[in-house]
Design an enzyme around this catalytic site. Sequence first.
Site, PDB file in Angstrom:
ATOM      1  N   CYS A 284     -11.066 -57.317   3.858  1.00 40.11           N
ATOM      2  CA  CYS A 284     -10.210 -58.006   2.895  1.00 40.11           C
ATOM      3  C   CYS A 284     -10.698 -59.433   2.672  1.00 40.11           C
ATOM      4  O   CYS A 284     -10.407 -60.032   1.640  1.00 40.11           O
ATOM      5  CB  CYS A 284      -8.754 -57.975   3.350  1.00 40.11           C
ATOM      6  SG  CYS A 284      -8.448 -58.783   4.923  1.00 40.11           S
TER       7      CYS A 284
ATOM      8  N   LEU B  96      -1.722 -65.054   7.854  1.00 44.40           N
ATOM      9  CA  LEU B  96      -0.294 -65.279   7.631  1.00 44.40           C
ATOM     10  C   LEU B  96       0.158 -64.879   6.233  1.00 44.40           C
ATOM     11  O   LEU B  96       1.364 -64.724   5.987  1.00 44.40           O
ATOM     12  CB  LEU B  96       0.051 -66.748   7.894  1.00 44.40           C
ATOM     13  CG  LEU B  96      -0.310 -67.262   9.296  1.00 44.40           C
ATOM     14  CD1 LEU B  96       0.096 -68.721   9.442  1.00 44.40           C
ATOM     15  CD2 LEU B  96       0.323 -66.409  10.377  1.00 44.40           C
TER      16      LEU B  96
END
Length: 258
Positions: free
Chosen positions: A189, A70
Site C-alpha cells: 500500500c 494511523l
Amino acid sequence: MTLSPARLDRFARHIVLPEVGGAGQVALSQSHVAVIGLGGIGSPALQYLAAAGIGQFTLVDNDAVDASNLQRQTIFSARDVGHGKAVGARRWLANFDDALKVEISDTRITAENAGSMIAGADLVLDGTDNFATRLAVSDACVAAGIPLLSAAVGRFQGQVGAFAGHLPGQSCYRCFVGDAFDAEDCDTCAEDGMLGAMAGWTGSLAAMQAVRVLLGGVSAFSDPQFGKLHILDGMAPAMRTLTIAKDPACMGCGGNGS
C-alpha cells in the site's frame, strides 16, 4: 455454559436476533480466533470480533506501528508509534473488554512456525500483506483442520474469502492463487496507496464472515460460505462473489478429497 447478567446485558443486541440468540452468543464466547496481521484489515476485524464476544484471541504480528499506519489501522494511536503492533493490540483489547483471553506473538510467521502459532484456534483470520505468508498460513490451516478467512485490500478494492481445504470438496487459498506466489513479492500500500475506509469495509466484512463460520450448526446465521470469494469495489461501490473450485492438483489440499 450460561452468560453472567453483565455479559447478557453487553450482548443483548445479539441475543435478541433470532439468527444468533443465546446459544449463538455462548458459542461465540467459547470460540478462539487467531488473527494473523494486525494492520488495516486486522485492526477493524479485531474490534468487531471482540465486540461480538469472541472469548479468546491469538494475535500475531512482528511489525511495529508507524505514523503512516494511523490512516487505516484503527486500534492504534499516536502514542503507539514505534511500539509493537501485537502488544498494542493486546492493550486495546484489555481496555475494551478485560474478560477476553489473549495471547500474542511478535515473531514473523513462516511456513515452519505457522502450525504452532494457530494451534488450538477454531478459526484463523489472515489479513497479512504478502502471498508467501498467506500461503504459509493456508497450508498450516489445511494441515491442522482449521477454517481460514483470508482478506486483502489495496487502493479501492478488497477481497474476503472463506476456505476449508481440509474438508472433502472444499478449496483452500492456494487453490485460488496457485503456487507462483510463494516468493515474498507483492505490491504494497506504500507503493499503490489505499483508502483507509476501504480497509475498514474489508475488515468489517471479514469479521462478519468469521461470525458466520463460528456459528456453524448453532444458529441460523451459520452459512460459512466456504469457497466463496467476495470482491469489494469501493469506486462503484459494489460487491460481487466468485466461487473458488478445489484444485485436485493443489499442493496444499489436493489430497483431501475431490
